[in-house]
Write a protein that holds these residues in place. Sequence first.
Motif, mmCIF file in Angstrom:
data_model
loop_
_atom_site.group_PDB
_atom_site.id
_atom_site.type_symbol
_atom_site.label_atom_id
_atom_site.label_comp_id
_atom_site.label_asym_id
_atom_site.label_seq_id
_atom_site.Cartn_x
_atom_site.Cartn_y
_atom_site.Cartn_z
ATOM 1 N N ALA A 97 -9.972 -0.792 4.379
ATOM 2 C CA ALA A 97 -11.070 -1.700 4.816
ATOM 3 C C ALA A 97 -11.654 -0.922 5.893
ATOM 4 C CB ALA A 97 -10.530 -2.939 5.120
ATOM 5 N N ALA A 98 -13.028 -0.789 6.406
ATOM 6 C CA ALA A 98 -13.610 -0.108 7.262
ATOM 7 C C ALA A 98 -14.011 -1.169 8.310
ATOM 8 C CB ALA A 98 -14.783 0.604 6.796
ATOM 9 N N GLY A 99 -13.694 -1.062 9.546
ATOM 10 C CA GLY A 99 -14.167 -1.687 10.803
ATOM 11 C C GLY A 99 -14.508 -0.878 11.924
ATOM 12 N N ARG A 100 -14.757 -1.848 13.193
ATOM 13 C CA ARG A 100 -15.213 -0.956 14.177
ATOM 14 C C ARG A 100 -14.022 -0.363 15.069
ATOM 15 N NH1 ARG A 100 -16.486 1.978 17.246
ATOM 16 N NH2 ARG A 100 -17.819 2.172 18.939
ATOM 17 N N LEU A 101 -13.037 -1.267 15.025
ATOM 18 C CA LEU A 101 -11.867 -0.708 15.858
ATOM 19 C C LEU A 101 -10.614 -1.253 15.120
ATOM 20 C CD1 LEU A 101 -12.929 -2.132 19.437
ATOM 21 C CD2 LEU A 101 -12.911 0.152 18.680
ATOM 22 N N CYS A 102 -9.538 -0.458 15.377
ATOM 23 C CA CYS A 102 -8.216 -0.797 14.953
ATOM 24 C C CYS A 102 -7.640 -2.063 15.772
ATOM 25 C CB CYS A 102 -7.199 0.211 15.033
ATOM 26 S SG CYS A 102 -7.265 1.534 14.113
ATOM 27 N N GLU A 103 -7.042 -3.027 14.979
ATOM 28 C CA GLU A 103 -6.623 -4.167 15.781
ATOM 29 C C GLU A 103 -7.512 -5.264 16.189
ATOM 30 O OE1 GLU A 103 -3.388 -0.774 16.886
ATOM 31 O OE2 GLU A 103 -4.573 -1.740 18.484
ATOM 32 N N LYS A 104 -8.936 -4.994 15.815
ATOM 33 C CA LYS A 104 -9.942 -5.905 15.571
ATOM 34 C C LYS A 104 -9.689 -6.778 14.570
ATOM 35 C CE LYS A 104 -14.540 -6.663 16.940
ATOM 36 N NZ LYS A 104 -15.766 -6.129 17.256
ATOM 37 N N TYR A 105 -9.322 -6.377 13.406
ATOM 38 C CA TYR A 105 -9.238 -7.164 12.179
ATOM 39 C C TYR A 105 -10.359 -7.784 11.562
ATOM 40 C CZ TYR A 105 -4.410 -6.533 13.981
ATOM 41 O OH TYR A 105 -3.402 -6.112 14.672
ATOM 42 N N GLU A 106 -11.543 -6.923 11.994
ATOM 43 C CA GLU A 106 -12.879 -7.470 11.301
ATOM 44 C C GLU A 106 -13.264 -6.198 10.688
ATOM 45 O OE1 GLU A 106 -14.162 -10.353 15.375
ATOM 46 O OE2 GLU A 106 -15.411 -8.655 14.508
ATOM 47 N N TYR A 107 -13.628 -6.468 9.463
ATOM 48 C CA TYR A 107 -14.013 -5.326 8.336
ATOM 49 C C TYR A 107 -15.499 -5.632 7.780
ATOM 50 C CZ TYR A 107 -9.152 -5.191 8.740
ATOM 51 O OH TYR A 107 -7.589 -4.961 9.167
ATOM 52 N N ASP A 108 -16.182 -4.526 7.460
ATOM 53 C CA ASP A 108 -17.715 -4.446 7.264
ATOM 54 C C ASP A 108 -17.542 -4.250 5.640
ATOM 55 O OD1 ASP A 108 -18.815 -4.940 9.299
ATOM 56 O OD2 ASP A 108 -18.795 -2.868 10.257
ATOM 57 N N TYR A 109 -16.598 -3.234 5.316
ATOM 58 C CA TYR A 109 -16.290 -3.067 3.916
ATOM 59 C C TYR A 109 -14.875 -2.979 3.566
ATOM 60 C CZ TYR A 109 -21.051 -0.949 5.275
ATOM 61 O OH TYR A 109 -22.085 -0.960 5.592
ATOM 62 N N TRP A 110 -14.655 -3.386 2.178
ATOM 63 C CA TRP A 110 -13.528 -3.187 1.361
ATOM 64 C C TRP A 110 -13.620 -2.504 0.190
ATOM 65 C CZ3 TRP A 110 -8.624 -5.893 2.438
ATOM 66 C CH2 TRP A 110 -8.664 -6.844 3.582
ATOM 67 N N GLY A 111 -12.436 -1.924 -0.155
ATOM 68 C CA GLY A 111 -12.230 -1.230 -1.436
ATOM 69 C C GLY A 111 -11.908 -2.290 -2.418
ATOM 70 N N GLN A 112 -11.619 -1.861 -3.859
ATOM 71 C CA GLN A 112 -11.186 -2.877 -4.771
ATOM 72 C C GLN A 112 -9.630 -2.654 -4.899
ATOM 73 O OE1 GLN A 112 -13.700 -2.465 -8.145
ATOM 74 N NE2 GLN A 112 -15.135 -3.908 -7.579
ATOM 75 N N GLY A 113 -9.075 -1.761 -4.374
ATOM 76 C CA GLY A 113 -7.680 -1.664 -4.503
ATOM 77 C C GLY A 113 -7.065 -0.688 -5.350
ATOM 78 N N THR A 114 -5.881 -0.155 -5.227
ATOM 79 C CA THR A 114 -5.190 0.747 -6.024
ATOM 80 C C THR A 114 -3.767 0.447 -6.048
ATOM 81 O OG1 THR A 114 -4.621 3.182 -6.764
ATOM 82 C CG2 THR A 114 -4.710 2.533 -4.389
ATOM 83 N N GLN A 115 -3.174 0.097 -7.365
ATOM 84 C CA GLN A 115 -1.642 -0.419 -7.629
ATOM 85 C C GLN A 115 -0.687 0.677 -7.181
ATOM 86 O OE1 GLN A 115 -0.708 -3.673 -8.630
ATOM 87 N NE2 GLN A 115 1.316 -2.681 -7.966
ATOM 88 N N VAL A 116 0.110 0.486 -6.543
ATOM 89 C CA VAL A 116 1.475 1.309 -6.382
ATOM 90 C C VAL A 116 2.492 0.259 -6.813
ATOM 91 C CG1 VAL A 116 2.615 2.192 -4.527
ATOM 92 C CG2 VAL A 116 0.379 2.279 -4.293
ATOM 93 N N THR A 117 3.553 0.984 -7.581
ATOM 94 C CA THR A 117 4.569 0.426 -8.170
ATOM 95 C C THR A 117 5.956 1.246 -7.805
ATOM 96 O OG1 THR A 117 3.407 -0.855 -9.804
ATOM 97 C CG2 THR A 117 5.769 -0.567 -10.189
ATOM 98 N N VAL A 118 6.761 0.845 -7.098
ATOM 99 C CA VAL A 118 8.088 1.361 -7.142
ATOM 100 C C VAL A 118 9.349 0.982 -7.775
ATOM 101 C CG1 VAL A 118 9.475 2.851 -5.273
ATOM 102 C CG2 VAL A 118 6.991 2.125 -4.701
ATOM 103 N N SER A 119 9.900 1.649 -8.783
ATOM 104 C CA SER A 119 10.678 1.011 -9.501
ATOM 105 C C SER A 119 11.738 1.866 -9.949
ATOM 106 C CB SER A 119 10.459 0.085 -10.311
ATOM 107 O OG SER A 119 9.496 0.657 -11.424
ATOM 108 N N SER A 120 12.884 1.516 -10.556
ATOM 109 C CA SER A 120 13.711 2.542 -11.046
ATOM 110 C C SER A 120 13.404 2.487 -12.618
ATOM 111 C CB SER A 120 15.252 2.114 -11.172
ATOM 112 O OG SER A 120 15.613 2.193 -9.544
#
Length: 120
Positions: A97-120
């Motif tokens: 997610a893209a925003g003006r500043l870190c730790e402001k938690y306000e975002y102008d743009y988001w991606g749709q995500g990518t799955q990460v799976t960690v398992s044996s």
Amino acid sequence: QLHLVESGGGSVQPGGSLRLSCAASGFTLDYYAIDWIRQAPGKEREGVSCISSSGGYTNYADSVKGRFTISRDNARNTVYLQMNSLKPEDTAVYYCAAGRLCEKYEYDYWGQGTQVTVSS
């Protein structure tokens, strides 16, 4: 069309590594701080890491410190999240997610995500 696209997710064994990429389309990332945020099924969204627009400042959640590294290449309009020593609890969909500043938690743009799976 202004959006972010995540890639690089997959399925790995505990202790494995993945590198996620976040690429901008339709705008430049030069002026944006970028957050990586993850969400596992049934759990709240969790901020993972952030990098300032210049790359000079970074932060990490305690749960990933020492294992994950955020970086950016503004010339390539891309931000990366290198994930090492992966644990099952890292399993989630990872978003950038893209925003003006870190730790402001306000975002102008988001991606749709990518799955990460960690398992044996």
